[in-house]
Design a protein around this motif. Structure first.
Motif, PDB file in Angstrom:
ATOM      1  N   TYR A  62       0.953  -1.287  -0.101  1.00  0.00           N
ATOM      2  CA  TYR A  62       0.119  -0.175   0.028  1.00  0.00           C
ATOM      3  C   TYR A  62       0.929   1.150  -0.085  1.00  0.00           C
ATOM      4  O   TYR A  62       1.963   1.374   0.833  1.00  0.00           O
ATOM      5  N   ARG A  63       0.511   2.246  -0.983  1.00  0.00           N
ATOM      6  CA  ARG A  63       1.146   3.541  -0.639  1.00  0.00           C
ATOM      7  C   ARG A  63       0.236   4.329   0.209  1.00  0.00           C
ATOM      8  O   ARG A  63      -0.853   3.927   0.727  1.00  0.00           O
ATOM      9  N   ARG A 103       1.728  -4.534   3.657  1.00  0.00           N
ATOM     10  CA  ARG A 103       2.747  -3.646   3.740  1.00  0.00           C
ATOM     11  C   ARG A 103       2.601  -2.252   3.181  1.00  0.00           C
ATOM     12  O   ARG A 103       1.974  -1.956   2.302  1.00  0.00           O
ATOM     13  N   TRP A 104       3.681  -1.443   3.820  1.00  0.00           N
ATOM     14  CA  TRP A 104       3.612  -0.055   3.227  1.00  0.00           C
ATOM     15  C   TRP A 104       4.739  -0.069   2.085  1.00  0.00           C
ATOM     16  O   TRP A 104       5.464  -1.262   1.968  1.00  0.00           O
ATOM     17  N   SER A 105       4.638   0.630   0.944  1.00  0.00           N
ATOM     18  CA  SER A 105       5.672   0.710  -0.001  1.00  0.00           C
ATOM     19  C   SER A 105       6.946   1.014   0.456  1.00  0.00           C
ATOM     20  O   SER A 105       7.727   0.903  -0.420  1.00  0.00           O
ATOM     21  N   ASP A 106       7.069   1.528   1.402  1.00  0.00           N
ATOM     22  CA  ASP A 106       8.468   1.960   1.978  1.00  0.00           C
ATOM     23  C   ASP A 106       8.425   2.130   3.408  1.00  0.00           C
ATOM     24  O   ASP A 106       7.301   1.743   3.925  1.00  0.00           O
ATOM     25  N   VAL A 164      -8.163  -3.425   6.088  1.00  0.00           N
ATOM     26  CA  VAL A 164      -7.052  -3.018   5.800  1.00  0.00           C
ATOM     27  C   VAL A 164      -7.128  -1.800   4.851  1.00  0.00           C
ATOM     28  O   VAL A 164      -6.420  -0.684   5.239  1.00  0.00           O
ATOM     29  N   PRO A 165      -7.796  -1.791   3.855  1.00  0.00           N
ATOM     30  CA  PRO A 165      -7.887  -0.626   2.842  1.00  0.00           C
ATOM     31  C   PRO A 165      -8.589   0.548   3.509  1.00  0.00           C
ATOM     32  O   PRO A 165      -8.131   1.747   3.566  1.00  0.00           O
ATOM     33  N   GLN A 166      -9.573   0.159   4.442  1.00  0.00           N
ATOM     34  CA  GLN A 166     -10.196   1.441   5.272  1.00  0.00           C
ATOM     35  C   GLN A 166      -9.143   2.036   6.223  1.00  0.00           C
ATOM     36  O   GLN A 166      -9.174   3.166   6.426  1.00  0.00           O
ATOM     37  N   VAL A 167      -8.213   1.220   6.839  1.00  0.00           N
ATOM     38  CA  VAL A 167      -7.211   1.739   7.837  1.00  0.00           C
ATOM     39  C   VAL A 167      -6.327   2.641   6.991  1.00  0.00           C
ATOM     40  O   VAL A 167      -5.922   3.415   7.524  1.00  0.00           O
ATOM     41  N   VAL A 168      -5.873   2.053   5.837  1.00  0.00           N
ATOM     42  CA  VAL A 168      -4.941   2.606   4.885  1.00  0.00           C
ATOM     43  C   VAL A 168      -5.222   3.990   4.499  1.00  0.00           C
ATOM     44  O   VAL A 168      -4.728   5.141   4.521  1.00  0.00           O
TER      45      VAL A 168
END
Length: 208
Positions: free
Chosen positions: A36-37, A87-90, A177-181
């Protein structure tokens, strides 16, 4: 060599192959996480009046739990966990630094802008400690918490001009997870807007 020994020698490679196949079948499959970005919802648009001084935005310092690409969650009390398969993208400090840089660029008043990736000389440095970047369960619903302890440093003499703790909380519209992101993105935008405004105001109030 006897016939029994010859037969055993011929069977050895086959037995080894069978054992290897059996071993592979019980090994756990490698995790393929979703990457995820940090999403951007909306950042303040360009303001009038460019300044003459330069700024470098450094990657904030963070403890090991936050200095990674894991998406952290505190399900209860001081228990620390992560969202499985995500995971985050960085690394988190890099993601947040880049969001702040994006906020300064969108604002437009500081045109001489850089980061610690290039280590260019600048009149001022935005340094910080990142002490929270996680979702926390407060009751049944998660809330994203971002805590950023900022220091505006004048490079000449390495003097701290101003310091402030920023804390942003953002409700999550669900538990997936998408809602948290998405909530992390909103919190990042809110933090960037506050830090940009504070930095410019502190520099305007400073007496060099």
């Amino acid at each position: 060599m006897t016939r029994a020994m010859t037969t055993a020698a011929r069977r050895a490679p086959l037995l080894a192959a069978l054992l290897a196949t059996a071993a592979c079948s019980v090994l756990p499959k490698a995790e393929t996480p979703e990457i995820y970005r940090l999403p951007a919802a909306s950042l303040p648009q360009a303001q009038a009046g460019a300044v003459s001084w330069s700024l470098r935005v450094d990657t904030p310092q963070a403890e090991r739990m936050l200095d990674s690409a894991r998406i952290a969650v505190l399900p209860a009390g001081d228990t620390v966990s992560v969202y499985k398969g995500a995971r985050w993208s960085d690394r988190v400090p890099v993601l947040l630094r880049n969001r702040l840089l994006e906020g300064f660029r969108n604002d437009g008043r500081i045109t001489a802008l850089s980061s610690d990736d290039t280590s260019l000389q600048a009149d001022y440095v935005l340094d910080a400690d990142l002490t929270a970047f996680q979702s926390e369960y407060r009751g049944k619903d998660p809330v994203v918490v971002v805590r950023y302890d900022a220091r505006l440093v004048r490079n000449s003499g390495l003097k701290i001009v101003a310091a402030r703790r920023f804390e942003v909380t953002q409700a999550v519209n669900g538990t997936a997870v998408p809602q948290v992101v998405a909530a992390f993105g909103q919190a990042g935008d809110a933090l960037a807007a506050q830090v940009v405004g504070w930095t410019l105001q502190q520099r305007a109030d400073a007496h060099d």
